[in-house]
Write a protein that holds these residues in place. Structure first.
Motif, PDB file in Angstrom:
ATOM      1  N   LEU A   1       0.766  -1.061   0.015  1.00 44.22           N
ATOM      2  CA  LEU A   1       0.035   0.069  -0.059  1.00 44.22           C
ATOM      3  C   LEU A   1       0.526   1.276   0.016  1.00 44.22           C
ATOM      4  CD1 LEU A   1      -2.923  -0.923   2.552  1.00 44.22           C
ATOM      5  CD2 LEU A   1      -3.050  -0.884   0.026  1.00 44.22           C
ATOM      6  N   LEU A   2       2.247   1.086   0.862  1.00 49.01           N
ATOM      7  CA  LEU A   2       2.782   2.464   0.914  1.00 49.01           C
ATOM      8  C   LEU A   2       3.652   2.584  -0.485  1.00 49.01           C
ATOM      9  CD1 LEU A   2       4.235   2.197   4.494  1.00 49.01           C
ATOM     10  CD2 LEU A   2       2.763   3.919   3.719  1.00 49.01           C
ATOM     11  N   ALA A   3       3.603   1.550  -1.293  1.00 52.04           N
ATOM     12  CA  ALA A   3       4.212   1.486  -2.606  1.00 52.04           C
ATOM     13  C   ALA A   3       3.456   2.152  -3.645  1.00 52.04           C
ATOM     14  CB  ALA A   3       5.131   0.363  -3.038  1.00 52.04           C
ATOM     15  N   GLY A   4       2.236   2.231  -3.459  1.00 52.27           N
ATOM     16  CA  GLY A   4       1.358   2.851  -4.109  1.00 52.27           C
ATOM     17  C   GLY A   4       0.490   1.812  -4.997  1.00 52.27           C
ATOM     18  N   GLU A   5       0.696   0.798  -4.622  1.00 54.61           N
ATOM     19  CA  GLU A   5       0.004  -0.450  -5.439  1.00 54.61           C
ATOM     20  C   GLU A   5      -1.640  -0.463  -5.140  1.00 54.61           C
ATOM     21  OE1 GLU A   5       1.226  -2.517  -7.632  1.00 54.61           O
ATOM     22  OE2 GLU A   5       3.286  -2.458  -6.947  1.00 54.61           O
ATOM     23  N   ASN A   6      -2.516  -0.815  -6.242  1.00 54.93           N
ATOM     24  CA  ASN A   6      -3.824  -0.639  -6.019  1.00 54.93           C
ATOM     25  C   ASN A   6      -4.312  -1.280  -4.766  1.00 54.93           C
ATOM     26  OD1 ASN A   6      -6.743  -1.492  -6.333  1.00 54.93           O
ATOM     27  ND2 ASN A   6      -6.609  -0.417  -8.410  1.00 54.93           N
ATOM     28  N   PRO A   7      -4.948  -0.555  -3.792  1.00 51.13           N
ATOM     29  CA  PRO A   7      -5.364  -0.904  -2.616  1.00 51.13           C
ATOM     30  C   PRO A   7      -6.224  -2.189  -2.507  1.00 51.13           C
ATOM     31  CG  PRO A   7      -5.246   1.308  -2.449  1.00 51.13           C
ATOM     32  CD  PRO A   7      -4.884   1.005  -3.974  1.00 51.13           C
TER      33      PRO A   7
ATOM     34  N   SER B   1      -9.827  12.098   7.531  1.00 56.60           N
ATOM     35  CA  SER B   1     -10.773  12.293   8.384  1.00 56.60           C
ATOM     36  C   SER B   1     -10.145  12.846   9.739  1.00 56.60           C
ATOM     37  CB  SER B   1     -11.711  10.946   8.957  1.00 56.60           C
ATOM     38  OG  SER B   1     -10.681  10.044   9.201  1.00 56.60           O
ATOM     39  N   SER B   2      -8.631  12.824   9.672  1.00 57.63           N
ATOM     40  CA  SER B   2      -7.934  13.237  10.584  1.00 57.63           C
ATOM     41  C   SER B   2      -6.534  13.883  10.203  1.00 57.63           C
ATOM     42  CB  SER B   2      -7.614  12.337  11.767  1.00 57.63           C
ATOM     43  OG  SER B   2      -6.886  10.968  11.323  1.00 57.63           O
ATOM     44  N   GLU B   3      -5.666  14.474  11.083  1.00 58.84           N
ATOM     45  CA  GLU B   3      -4.714  15.028  10.944  1.00 58.84           C
ATOM     46  C   GLU B   3      -3.735  13.858  10.393  1.00 58.84           C
ATOM     47  OE1 GLU B   3      -1.084  17.828  12.984  1.00 58.84           O
ATOM     48  OE2 GLU B   3      -3.185  17.391  13.973  1.00 58.84           O
ATOM     49  N   ASP B   4      -3.794  12.746  11.078  1.00 58.72           N
ATOM     50  CA  ASP B   4      -2.958  11.733  10.754  1.00 58.72           C
ATOM     51  C   ASP B   4      -3.060  11.299   9.349  1.00 58.72           C
ATOM     52  OD1 ASP B   4      -1.879  11.418  13.217  1.00 58.72           O
ATOM     53  OD2 ASP B   4      -3.089   9.823  13.921  1.00 58.72           O
ATOM     54  N   ASP B   5      -4.288  11.463   8.932  1.00 63.40           N
ATOM     55  CA  ASP B   5      -4.507  11.006   7.342  1.00 63.40           C
ATOM     56  C   ASP B   5      -3.875  12.040   6.431  1.00 63.40           C
ATOM     57  OD1 ASP B   5      -6.100   8.853   8.024  1.00 63.40           O
ATOM     58  OD2 ASP B   5      -7.742  10.254   8.233  1.00 63.40           O
ATOM     59  N   GLN B   6      -3.682  13.258   6.635  1.00 61.37           N
ATOM     60  CA  GLN B   6      -3.278  14.239   5.972  1.00 61.37           C
ATOM     61  C   GLN B   6      -1.714  14.095   6.058  1.00 61.37           C
ATOM     62  OE1 GLN B   6      -4.796  18.271   6.347  1.00 61.37           O
ATOM     63  NE2 GLN B   6      -6.573  17.452   7.367  1.00 61.37           N
ATOM     64  N   ILE B   7      -1.067  13.841   7.165  1.00 53.61           N
ATOM     65  CA  ILE B   7       0.283  13.593   7.409  1.00 53.61           C
ATOM     66  C   ILE B   7       0.604  12.321   6.321  1.00 53.61           C
ATOM     67  CG2 ILE B   7       1.964  12.703   8.797  1.00 53.61           C
ATOM     68  CD1 ILE B   7       0.714  14.145  11.012  1.00 53.61           C
ATOM     69  N   LEU B   8      -0.009  11.124   6.385  1.00 52.14           N
ATOM     70  CA  LEU B   8       0.228  10.073   5.591  1.00 52.14           C
ATOM     71  C   LEU B   8      -0.002  10.510   4.116  1.00 52.14           C
ATOM     72  CD1 LEU B   8       0.587   7.085   5.198  1.00 52.14           C
ATOM     73  CD2 LEU B   8      -2.000   6.637   5.505  1.00 52.14           C
ATOM     74  N   MET B   9      -0.767  11.248   3.801  1.00 51.42           N
ATOM     75  CA  MET B   9      -0.991  11.668   2.349  1.00 51.42           C
ATOM     76  C   MET B   9       0.377  12.498   1.937  1.00 51.42           C
ATOM     77  SD  MET B   9      -3.703  13.908   0.295  1.00 51.42           S
ATOM     78  CE  MET B   9      -4.901  12.391   0.025  1.00 51.42           C
ATOM     79  N   ALA B  10       0.889  13.370   2.812  1.00 51.20           N
ATOM     80  CA  ALA B  10       2.121  14.188   2.651  1.00 51.20           C
ATOM     81  C   ALA B  10       3.215  13.303   2.437  1.00 51.20           C
ATOM     82  CB  ALA B  10       2.234  15.248   3.833  1.00 51.20           C
ATOM     83  N   VAL B  11       3.414  12.066   3.346  1.00 50.27           N
ATOM     84  CA  VAL B  11       4.434  11.315   3.445  1.00 50.27           C
ATOM     85  C   VAL B  11       4.623  10.207   2.300  1.00 50.27           C
ATOM     86  CG1 VAL B  11       5.538   9.492   4.660  1.00 50.27           C
ATOM     87  CG2 VAL B  11       4.734  11.396   5.932  1.00 50.27           C
ATOM     88  N   ALA B  12       3.254   9.799   1.795  1.00 50.40           N
ATOM     89  CA  ALA B  12       3.237   9.046   0.539  1.00 50.40           C
ATOM     90  C   ALA B  12       2.136   9.387   0.083  1.00 50.40           C
ATOM     91  CB  ALA B  12       2.927   7.379   1.159  1.00 50.40           C
ATOM     92  N   GLY B  13       2.623  10.467  -1.111  1.00 55.82           N
ATOM     93  CA  GLY B  13       1.526  10.992  -2.059  1.00 55.82           C
ATOM     94  C   GLY B  13       0.945   9.918  -3.028  1.00 55.82           C
ATOM     95  N   GLN B  14       1.541   8.666  -3.171  1.00 56.64           N
ATOM     96  CA  GLN B  14       1.060   7.868  -4.213  1.00 56.64           C
ATOM     97  C   GLN B  14       0.152   6.917  -3.633  1.00 56.64           C
ATOM     98  OE1 GLN B  14       4.021   7.929  -2.492  1.00 56.64           O
ATOM     99  NE2 GLN B  14       5.019   5.589  -2.585  1.00 56.64           N
ATOM    100  N   ILE B  15      -0.322   7.140  -2.419  1.00 53.21           N
ATOM    101  CA  ILE B  15      -1.338   6.315  -1.969  1.00 53.21           C
ATOM    102  C   ILE B  15      -2.619   6.810  -2.235  1.00 53.21           C
ATOM    103  CG2 ILE B  15      -2.181   5.498   0.315  1.00 53.21           C
ATOM    104  CD1 ILE B  15       0.220   5.015   1.476  1.00 53.21           C
ATOM    105  N   SER B  16      -3.519   6.079  -2.760  1.00 50.69           N
ATOM    106  CA  SER B  16      -5.058   6.544  -2.802  1.00 50.69           C
ATOM    107  C   SER B  16      -5.614   6.178  -1.379  1.00 50.69           C
ATOM    108  CB  SER B  16      -5.787   5.660  -3.940  1.00 50.69           C
ATOM    109  OG  SER B  16      -7.188   5.667  -3.932  1.00 50.69           O
ATOM    110  N   LEU B  17      -5.885   7.078  -0.672  1.00 46.93           N
ATOM    111  CA  LEU B  17      -6.651   6.787   0.627  1.00 46.93           C
ATOM    112  C   LEU B  17      -7.903   6.516   0.490  1.00 46.93           C
ATOM    113  CD1 LEU B  17      -5.220   9.976   2.797  1.00 46.93           C
ATOM    114  CD2 LEU B  17      -4.444   7.469   2.640  1.00 46.93           C
ATOM    115  N   SER B  18      -8.838   6.876  -0.489  1.00 46.30           N
ATOM    116  CA  SER B  18     -10.087   6.324  -0.622  1.00 46.30           C
ATOM    117  C   SER B  18      -9.855   4.789  -1.260  1.00 46.30           C
ATOM    118  CB  SER B  18     -10.582   7.211  -1.707  1.00 46.30           C
ATOM    119  OG  SER B  18     -10.074   7.023  -3.045  1.00 46.30           O
TER     120      SER B  18
END
Length: 417
Positions: free
Chosen positions: A193-199, A256-273
């Protein structure tokens, strides 16, 4: 009169003498295993593809140290009812803690009223952030958290002991399955998931591979276990499709939280949805596996008790058991969510907002969607598993073989008690 006895219980010897079906199913499961192995190999990320972020406590002069509380004092920290961000703040005294670190150093830290009110006592083990910039002689300390390492270790050992004492070898195998499952998630699912593969693909492949190994490990290699496996994989497929449709339909973003935004900043290739969809597949896996194994076992036990019953009759009888299991599983999942989200639910109740309005927020809505999707997949897996098990179990025309005796003794027929 000579008599024999066997360790096999009802339904455990019905697969004997069905070599042709067993071989055919072994080929199907083997091909499935190969497909999953290839999929895991394709999705397995290289080390440099996995998103990494610097450890905030691993920079020069910063470290985490263990310490023991030697004294506790209440101090006035001058806090008001409203914090600097305009949100309600916890009122009351702060706590001044005197501590002795594992290295023998003395430290003094201040904890906020929210922490102090929970109760801090002399002898408590805590973790501190130790900061000593280069070129300075003295270090400063900040409170990080309570040290829960050893209590959790002892709790885990106690849990494992109870499981083994009650379930014996089956319990030990279940623990091995849990360890393997956690290992697969940590080693494969999360890095992929952190590598950006299809979740969604990662969740389906990872969940299917885990179930393929764990089911046979815990419940043994048999046609009955294979029926449970096919039912479980059907439930995984249904949950994956429904999760994918629901995530888009309800516009769940995964933020939904600050942690989610941090994760998006750290791993921009991840699709959180996409991660939300993947979590729907993984979240209900345990309960799904529970109902499928139960239904397969119910079919086998019913066939042993009623050898002359038709497949349809066996299916109908097993579904009566399945309906009870569905009912209990429904409120099991609801209670599980209510327990894990109790703080959020309390805050929702305290806010002057309607329940429907709160339910539509990202944080709560995602959990509701996850629970509902998991329930639909679980409920539909029951008749599917039951039908598969009824088809694979011996039919009314197949005479179950005689039980294998493990001892023969001479003497009078034992009287029924």
């Amino acid at each position: 009169m000579t008599h024999a006895h066997s360790h096999l219980g009802p339904g455990e010897d019905l697969d004997h003498g069905r070599r042709g079906l067993a071989i055919a199913l072994a080929v199907v499961v083997g091909l499935l295993g190969v497909v999953l192995a290839v999929a895991v190999w394709i999705l397995w990320p290289a080390a440099d593809e996995v998103a990494k972020a610097p450890n905030p406590y691993g920079t020069q002069g910063v470290s985490i140290v263990s310490a023991t509380v030697t004294d506790v004092r209440a101090v006035d920290c001058g806090g008001g009812a409203v914090g600097p961000d305009g949100l309600p703040a916890v009122q009351g005294d702060c706590g001044e803690l005197l501590l002795r670190t594992a290295d023998g150093e003395s430290a003094t830290v201040t904890v906020q009223p929210a922490v102090f009110r929970t109760g801090v006592e002399v002898g408590d083990a805590v973790d501190l952030v130790r900061v000593q910039p280069e070129g300075t002689d003295e270090a400063t300390y900040e409170f990080l958290d309570f040290d829960r390492g050893m209590p959790l270790v002892w709790l885990a050992l106690a849990c494992a002991l109870v499981i083994v004492l009650v379930a014996r070898w089956r319990g030990l195998l279940a623990i091995a399955g849990v360890i393997g499952t956690i290992g697969a998630i940590v080693v494969f699912v999360l890095p992929a998931l952190l590598a950006g593969e299809n979740p969604l693909v990662v969740a389906v492949v990872g969940s299917s591979a885990i179930m393929l190994v764990v089911l046979y490990l815990v419940h043994g290699i048999s046609i009955r276990t294979t029926a449970a496996l096919f039912g479980t994989l059907s439930g995984v497929a249904i949950t994956a499709v429904l999760g994918w449709l629901t995530t888009g339909w309800t516009h769940l973003t995964g933020i939904s939280s600050e942690d989610d935004q941090i994760l998006m900043a750290v791993a921009g290739q991840i699709s959180l949805s996409g991660v939300v969809t993947a979590s729907m597949v993984i979240a209900g896996l345990g309960v799904l596996n529970d109902v499928t194994v139960t239904q397969a076992s119910a079919v086998w036990e019913l066939r042993a008790a009623q050898p002359g019953a038709s497949r349809r009759s066996t299916f109908v009888s097993a579904m009566r058991i399945g309906r009870d299991h569905i009912a209990s599983s429904v409120y099991t999942l609801v209670f599980a969510y209510a327990g894990t989200a109790m703080t959020v639910l309390l805050l929702i109740t305290a806010y002057d907002r309607s329940l429907l309005e709160i339910a539509g927020t990202e944080q709560v809505g995602a959990e509701i969607a996850r629970t509902l999707v998991g329930l639909i997949g679980l409920v539909l897996a029951v008749p599917i598993t039951t039908a598969i098990a009824a088809a694979l179990a011996p039919g009314p025309s197949e005479e179950p073989p005689a039980r294998h005796a493990d001892a023969v003794t001479a003497g009078p027929e034992p009287q029924a008690v």
